[in-house]
Design a protein around this motif. Structure first.
Motif, PDB file in Angstrom:
ATOM      1  N   THR A  40      -3.309   5.967   3.882  1.00 33.82           N
ATOM      2  CA  THR A  40      -4.139   5.117   4.729  1.00 33.82           C
ATOM      3  C   THR A  40      -4.376   5.838   6.053  1.00 33.82           C
ATOM      4  N   ALA A  41      -5.639   6.154   6.319  1.00 30.53           N
ATOM      5  CA  ALA A  41      -6.005   6.850   7.552  1.00 30.53           C
ATOM      6  C   ALA A  41      -6.925   5.958   8.372  1.00 30.53           C
ATOM      7  N   ASN A  42      -6.577   5.772   9.623  1.00 32.61           N
ATOM      8  CA  ASN A  42      -7.394   4.965  10.533  1.00 32.61           C
ATOM      9  C   ASN A  42      -7.994   5.902  11.583  1.00 32.61           C
ATOM     10  N   VAL A  43      -9.289   6.159  11.422  1.00 29.32           N
ATOM     11  CA  VAL A  43      -9.998   7.105  12.300  1.00 29.32           C
ATOM     12  C   VAL A  43     -11.102   6.353  13.034  1.00 29.32           C
ATOM     13  N   PRO A  44     -10.927   6.022  14.291  1.00 30.12           N
ATOM     14  CA  PRO A  44     -11.991   5.336  15.041  1.00 30.12           C
ATOM     15  C   PRO A  44     -13.252   6.193  15.113  1.00 30.12           C
ATOM     16  N   TYR A  45     -14.386   5.544  15.114  1.00 28.78           N
ATOM     17  CA  TYR A  45     -15.665   6.270  15.138  1.00 28.78           C
ATOM     18  C   TYR A  45     -15.912   6.867  16.518  1.00 28.78           C
ATOM     19  N   GLU A  46     -16.304   8.137  16.524  1.00 27.25           N
ATOM     20  CA  GLU A  46     -16.679   8.819  17.758  1.00 27.25           C
ATOM     21  C   GLU A  46     -17.981   9.563  17.502  1.00 27.25           C
ATOM     22  N   ASN A  47     -18.931   9.416  18.381  1.00 28.60           N
ATOM     23  CA  ASN A  47     -20.227  10.057  18.223  1.00 28.60           C
ATOM     24  C   ASN A  47     -20.107  11.574  18.364  1.00 28.60           C
ATOM     25  N   GLY A  48     -20.778  12.304  17.474  1.00 24.78           N
ATOM     26  CA  GLY A  48     -20.792  13.755  17.539  1.00 24.78           C
ATOM     27  C   GLY A  48     -19.611  14.426  16.881  1.00 24.78           C
ATOM     28  N   GLN A  49     -18.752  13.666  16.180  1.00 20.85           N
ATOM     29  CA  GLN A  49     -17.594  14.240  15.509  1.00 20.85           C
ATOM     30  C   GLN A  49     -17.533  13.745  14.061  1.00 20.85           C
ATOM     31  N   ARG A  50     -17.026  14.617  13.191  1.00 23.49           N
ATOM     32  CA  ARG A  50     -16.872  14.269  11.785  1.00 23.49           C
ATOM     33  C   ARG A  50     -15.480  14.674  11.315  1.00 23.49           C
ATOM     34  N   VAL A  51     -14.757  13.716  10.740  1.00 27.64           N
ATOM     35  CA  VAL A  51     -13.396  13.971  10.262  1.00 27.64           C
ATOM     36  C   VAL A  51     -13.405  13.991   8.732  1.00 27.64           C
ATOM     37  N   ASP A  52     -12.902  15.085   8.167  1.00 28.54           N
ATOM     38  CA  ASP A  52     -12.755  15.216   6.721  1.00 28.54           C
ATOM     39  C   ASP A  52     -11.274  15.167   6.370  1.00 28.54           C
ATOM     40  N   ILE A  53     -10.986  14.633   5.181  1.00 34.77           N
ATOM     41  CA  ILE A  53      -9.602  14.520   4.730  1.00 34.77           C
ATOM     42  C   ILE A  53      -9.473  15.161   3.354  1.00 34.77           C
ATOM     43  N   GLU A  54      -8.351  15.808   3.149  1.00 31.57           N
ATOM     44  CA  GLU A  54      -8.069  16.461   1.867  1.00 31.57           C
ATOM     45  C   GLU A  54      -6.611  16.192   1.507  1.00 31.57           C
ATOM     46  N   ILE A  55      -6.373  15.791   0.255  1.00 30.51           N
ATOM     47  CA  ILE A  55      -5.023  15.523  -0.235  1.00 30.51           C
ATOM     48  C   ILE A  55      -4.715  16.526  -1.340  1.00 30.51           C
ATOM     49  N   LEU A  56      -3.621  17.245  -1.199  1.00 27.03           N
ATOM     50  CA  LEU A  56      -3.242  18.282  -2.146  1.00 27.03           C
ATOM     51  C   LEU A  56      -1.725  18.325  -2.264  1.00 27.03           C
ATOM     52  N   ASP A  57      -1.235  19.143  -3.183  1.00 27.33           N
ATOM     53  CA  ASP A  57       0.211  19.283  -3.336  1.00 27.33           C
ATOM     54  C   ASP A  57       0.614  20.744  -3.184  1.00 27.33           C
ATOM     55  N   ASP A 110      -0.744   6.808   7.448  1.00 32.08           N
ATOM     56  CA  ASP A 110       0.391   6.175   6.773  1.00 32.08           C
ATOM     57  C   ASP A 110       0.341   6.562   5.303  1.00 32.08           C
ATOM     58  N   VAL A 111       1.468   7.046   4.773  1.00 27.71           N
ATOM     59  CA  VAL A 111       1.541   7.492   3.384  1.00 27.71           C
ATOM     60  C   VAL A 111       2.651   6.725   2.678  1.00 27.71           C
ATOM     61  N   ASP A 112       2.303   6.069   1.591  1.00 25.15           N
ATOM     62  CA  ASP A 112       3.267   5.320   0.784  1.00 25.15           C
ATOM     63  C   ASP A 112       3.358   5.966  -0.596  1.00 25.15           C
ATOM     64  N   ILE A 113       4.585   6.088  -1.106  1.00 21.65           N
ATOM     65  CA  ILE A 113       4.816   6.751  -2.385  1.00 21.65           C
ATOM     66  C   ILE A 113       5.596   5.824  -3.302  1.00 21.65           C
ATOM     67  N   GLY A 114       5.196   5.809  -4.566  1.00 21.76           N
ATOM     68  CA  GLY A 114       5.939   5.083  -5.584  1.00 21.76           C
ATOM     69  C   GLY A 114       5.894   3.582  -5.386  1.00 21.76           C
ATOM     70  N   ALA A 115       7.075   2.969  -5.327  1.00 20.50           N
ATOM     71  CA  ALA A 115       7.171   1.514  -5.223  1.00 20.50           C
ATOM     72  C   ALA A 115       6.584   1.005  -3.912  1.00 20.50           C
ATOM     73  N   ASP A 116       6.660   1.814  -2.862  1.00 22.12           N
ATOM     74  CA  ASP A 116       6.111   1.395  -1.568  1.00 22.12           C
ATOM     75  C   ASP A 116       4.589   1.350  -1.578  1.00 22.12           C
ATOM     76  N   ALA A 117       3.968   2.024  -2.554  1.00 29.72           N
ATOM     77  CA  ALA A 117       2.505   2.069  -2.601  1.00 29.72           C
ATOM     78  C   ALA A 117       1.907   0.854  -3.309  1.00 29.72           C
ATOM     79  N   ILE A 118       2.726   0.041  -3.918  1.00 23.93           N
ATOM     80  CA  ILE A 118       2.231  -1.133  -4.650  1.00 23.93           C
ATOM     81  C   ILE A 118       2.014  -2.289  -3.674  1.00 23.93           C
ATOM     82  N   ASP A 119       0.880  -2.939  -3.791  1.00 22.79           N
ATOM     83  CA  ASP A 119       0.548  -4.077  -2.931  1.00 22.79           C
ATOM     84  C   ASP A 119       1.142  -5.342  -3.560  1.00 22.79           C
ATOM     85  N   TYR A 120       2.367  -5.669  -3.143  1.00 22.94           N
ATOM     86  CA  TYR A 120       3.042  -6.820  -3.730  1.00 22.94           C
ATOM     87  C   TYR A 120       2.459  -8.138  -3.229  1.00 22.94           C
TER      88      TYR A 120
END
Length: 204
Positions: A40-57, A110-120
């Motif tokens: 979960t990434a919370n990136v507020p909008y800012e004019n003139g900027q671009r945020v890219d995200i990449e997930i890898l291992d 915020d990064v949740d793995i396994g059981a913590d990633a489930i929306d109970y």
């Protein structure tokens, strides 16, 4: 299991600036294969900027699970790991305007793995579960993760044991082969010397 990975924010500007931050000590996560990971990434909008995200291992294959450009606001991303390896989140901030100002973005990750990633909460609302039943579901998921991790460790131990036994068997066979070769060479030398001495009439 929640961890705070190190984030590299790269900005395409002419000058280079130093970065100083506090790094909190935490256990290094290494989720097993086929684990659910929620980023979960919370990136507020800012004019003139671009945020890219990449997930890898961090495996030998270097699996890239997701690559998304221009994320804005709260972005929730879900992946399933292919193998047991470290999971990394890379964020890049690109300057798209012609401004020479020192621009930056504040990112909450915020990064949740396994059981913590489930929306109970969603499961409880859907199945009308009580608080106790939700906690039991959480415990069940945690126990399942522990059992899977123990099974993975057991399989890895069996592979290592098989490798050791195979190596010991090869070393033993190689030692036997060398011993047989030395004995054969010694017998051939005795026969050759005996024949030589007979030709020279040194022995009967």
């Amino acid at each position: 299991m929640i961890f705070r990975p190190t984030i590299f924010l790269l900005s395409l500007i002419s000058a280079v600036y130093a970065v100083k931050f506090d790094l909190v000590a935490d256990r290094y996560p290494k989720p097993p294969a086929h684990s659910l990971v929620i980023v979960t990434a919370n990136v507020p909008y800012e004019n003139g900027q671009r945020v890219d995200i990449e997930i890898l291992d961090g495996s030998e294959r270097g699996n890239v699970y997701l690559n998304k450009k221009d994320i804005k606001g709260e972005t929730r991303l879900a992946i399933t790991t292919h193998e047991s390896a470290d999971v990394g989140v890379c964020l890049r901030n690109y300057l798209e305007s012609d401004s020479n100002e020192k621009l930056s973005r504040s990112v909450d990750l915020d990064v949740d793995i396994g059981a913590d990633a489930i929306d109970y909460n969603a499961i409880a609302n859907q199945e009308s579960l009580s608080i106790l039943e939700v906690e039991m579901r959480k415990l069940e998921a945690v126990v399942k993760e522990i059992v899977e991790e123990m099974g993975y460790l057991q399989r890895r131990e069996m592979r290592m044991r098989d490798t050791n036994e195979s190596t010991n068997s090869r070393v033993k066979n190689f030692s036997i082969l060398i011993t047989v070769g030395i004995i054969g060479l010694g017998a051939w030398q005795l026969i050759h010397l005996r024949s030589f001495f007979k030709r020279k009439y040194l022995i009967d």
